[in-house]
Design an enzyme around this catalytic site. Structure first.
Site, short mmCIF file in Angstrom:
data_model
loop_
_atom_site.label_atom_id
_atom_site.label_comp_id
_atom_site.label_asym_id
_atom_site.label_seq_id
_atom_site.Cartn_x
_atom_site.Cartn_y
_atom_site.Cartn_z
N PRO A 2 44.51 37.55 41.64
CA PRO A 2 43.67 38.37 40.83
C PRO A 2 42.19 37.82 41.22
O PRO A 2 41.83 36.81 41.35
CB PRO A 2 44.15 37.69 39.24
CG PRO A 2 45.32 37.23 39.35
CD PRO A 2 45.65 36.79 40.84
N GLU A 3 41.34 39.17 41.23
CA GLU A 3 39.74 38.63 41.78
C GLU A 3 39.28 38.70 40.19
O GLU A 3 39.76 38.69 39.22
CB GLU A 3 39.55 39.64 42.51
CG GLU A 3 40.43 39.80 43.83
CD GLU A 3 40.05 40.71 44.82
OE1 GLU A 3 38.62 41.34 44.65
OE2 GLU A 3 40.61 41.08 45.78
#
Length: 277
Positions: A2-3
């Site tokens: 996840p960014e």
């Protein structure tokens, strides 16, 4: 992994369910993820009200009364599921930590690969934590300006994509959104960072926050494991212009110039060799 937009989206879902409520019960289903859970995790959480939330880079900080914060990282494939306590639903596999509030909210940390982490830090010392102390500027902060980027890139001969992914320079950017930002700005990912002009750094300083905010508004990009805190998928993957679109006609210059993929530092880079110079 996840960014920033995905972590921000999860953090907001967590905040909406838990902020202002007391954590009534903590269940630890295994003693560790990447590292062991703090031995006093239950003691520091149970019976304490959640005061506020903060995201720093790809980390979530849950601030509690008593002066402590829980630091959370989702790792490569971790997710946080928000629901109601006391339901008969079968808990998902690989749910390692469960928090419940006096209002009936339930948060479960699910991490099949166990690359995530949970730690405790004094709220007054958050920025001194070993995982946060060396992080760079927040790309959604007022610090993200063209002159600031120009100063960061001064003398750096590394590719601009590598510079943007350097967490010591800019905290929270990841592969997806760097590819998208470079495309929007017409900058080749292999350009040396130090060669960018003032106009180009100004364009990046404008494009990066815009893309991140658009992604957050869309609930992030669901490509593999990521879902929002309520279990629904994000939608920004449908708006990608280059990421994951190898061989697809460039949205700027057409069918004769398809998007290409190269590998940089072990990661896939998607770009248009015609539009990006």
């Amino acid at each position: 992994m996840p960014e920033l937009p995905e972590v921000e989206t999860v953090m907001r879902g967590f905040r909406d369910a838990f902020e202002g409520h007391r954590i009534s019960h903590v269940t630890v289903n295994r003693p560790d993820l990447r590292w062991p859970f703090p031995a006093d995790l239950r003691e520091k959480l149970e019976g304490h009200h959640v005061l506020s939330f903060r995201r720093r880079a790809k980390y979530i900080l849950v601030r509690l009364e008593g002066g402590w914060s829980m630091l959370l990282h989702l790792g490569m494939s971790g997710r946080l599921t928000i629901g109601r306590a006391g339901t008969n639903a079968t808990p998902p596999a690989h749910e390692h930590l469960v928090l419940e509030t006096d209002s009936g909210a339930r948060a479960g940390l699910v991490d099949p690969r166990r690359f995530g982490m949970v730690d405790l830090v004094r709220t007054s010392e958050e920025d001194s934590h070993r995982l946060l102390a060396h992080l760079g500027m927040e790309p959604l902060s007022d610090a993200m300006t063209g002159p600031a980027l120009a100063e960061l890139f001064r003398g750096r001969r590394s590719p601009i994509k590598s510079a943007l992914l350097d967490q010591k320079l800019i905290a929270g950017l990841g592969n997806i959104y760097v590819c998208e930002a470079l495309f929007r700005c017409g900058i080749h990912p292999e350009r040396q960072a130090c060669t960018l002009t003032g106009e180009e750094t100004a364009a990046l300083a404008e494009a990066i926050p815009q893309i991140l905010e658009q992604a957050i508004a869309s609930g992030g990009s669901s490509l593999r494991d990521y879902v929002q805190a309520d279990g629904t998928k994000g939608a920004f993957q449908d708006l990608h212009l280059v990421y994951g679109r190898e061989g697809v006609p460039c949205p700027n210059c057409g069918a004769e110039h398809p998007i290409q993929r190269i590998t940089q530092a072990g990661r896939s880079t998607f770009f248009c060799p015609t539009c990006q110079k």
